[in-house]
Design an enzyme around this catalytic site. Structure first.
Site, mmCIF file in Angstrom:
data_model
loop_
_atom_site.group_PDB
_atom_site.id
_atom_site.type_symbol
_atom_site.label_atom_id
_atom_site.label_comp_id
_atom_site.label_asym_id
_atom_site.label_seq_id
_atom_site.Cartn_x
_atom_site.Cartn_y
_atom_site.Cartn_z
ATOM 1 N N HIS A 81 0.823 -1.203 0.000
ATOM 2 C CA HIS A 81 0.000 0.000 0.000
ATOM 3 C C HIS A 81 0.861 1.257 0.000
ATOM 4 C CE1 HIS A 81 -3.236 2.794 0.965
ATOM 5 N NE2 HIS A 81 -4.061 1.828 0.590
ATOM 6 N N PRO A 82 0.522 2.235 -0.864
ATOM 7 C CA PRO A 82 1.387 3.411 -1.032
ATOM 8 C C PRO A 82 1.093 4.578 -0.089
ATOM 9 C CG PRO A 82 -0.358 3.476 -2.656
ATOM 10 C CD PRO A 82 -0.571 2.191 -1.868
ATOM 11 N N CYS A 83 0.306 4.359 0.944
ATOM 12 C CA CYS A 83 -0.127 5.494 1.767
ATOM 13 C C CYS A 83 1.031 6.237 2.424
ATOM 14 C CB CYS A 83 -1.121 5.022 2.831
ATOM 15 S SG CYS A 83 -0.487 3.779 3.966
ATOM 16 N N GLY A 84 2.141 5.551 2.725
ATOM 17 C CA GLY A 84 3.255 6.222 3.379
ATOM 18 C C GLY A 84 4.407 6.569 2.453
#
Length: 217
Positions: free
Chosen positions: A167-170
């Site tokens: 997941h690219p959220c950070g």
């Protein structure tokens, strides 16, 4: 509009494309100690016509042995170990898993996203538990300790099938810090964005990147 990365850690589509092409070129120039296939650029097709501006990076047909000798459980890793030493192998036996890795641009987050899937030699897809069971110990450590690295399953934006993804959220936040530590011009930062990013996210997926990929040709 230029292709340089934004100072906040994101990357424009032009910057993604330029960095992807630079990575493909650089990969062919460096010495890869393990028999990994080449990264390739796959243009997206719209109504059967390849797009000139949209596509993704692909590293496909990577074989990983399920034998103990290929999964090293070493307790101490330095930076060179993490990105410069790989345990991936090419094999045709039944005791292997085959992995495909795709790097796709996220228009929502404005960062690259790693999609991957694995399957048995016979073609049956691996479950997330099976994938994690075969990850090196340092990859499991990254997944358990990092607040940004976690695997989910989502529809591949270009293939319309479920793939595992980090997941690219950070990504924006840690890439901003990583880019701030580099002392190169904006254009060079843009070209080096994907190699730098891949050296970090690859750890979580058990894919280690040669150090030479970061060096200018």
């Amino acid at each position: 509009m230029g292709g340089s990365p934004v100072l906040d850690g994101t990357l424009s589509l032009d910057g993604f494309n330029a960095s992807a092409m630079a990575l493909v070129k650089r990969w062919k120039e460096i010495e890869v100690s393990d028999p990994l296939p080449d990264w390739t650029w796959k243009p997206c097709c719209k109504m059967g016509v390849p797009s000139e501006v949209e596509g993704y990076l692909a590293l496909e047909g990577v074989y990983r042995s399920c034998g103990e000798s290929q999964i090293e459980e070493r307790g101490n890793f330095d930076d060179a170990d993490i990105v410069g030493d790989d345990t991936w192998v090419q094999s045709s036996s039944d005791n292997v898993h085959v992995y495909d890795f795709h790097v796709v641009y996220s228009f929502s987050y404005k960062v690259p996203v790693l999609y991957f899937q694995g399957h048995h030699a016979g073609g049956q897809l691996l479950t997330l538990d099976e994938v994690k069971e075969r990850l090196p110990s340092h990859s499991l450590k990254v997944l358990s300790e990092s607040k940004w690295a976690f695997i989910t399953q989502e529809e591949h934006p270009h293939l319309s099938r479920p793939w595992f993804t980090l997941h690219p959220c950070g990504t924006r936040d840690w890439m901003k810090l990583l880019l701030e530590e580099t002392e190169v011009a904006d254009k060079e930062q843009s070209l080096q964005y994907l190699p730098a990013w891949l050296s970090v996210v690859g750890q979580a997926a058990g894919l280690k990147i040669p150090l030479d990929l970061h060096c200018s040709s």
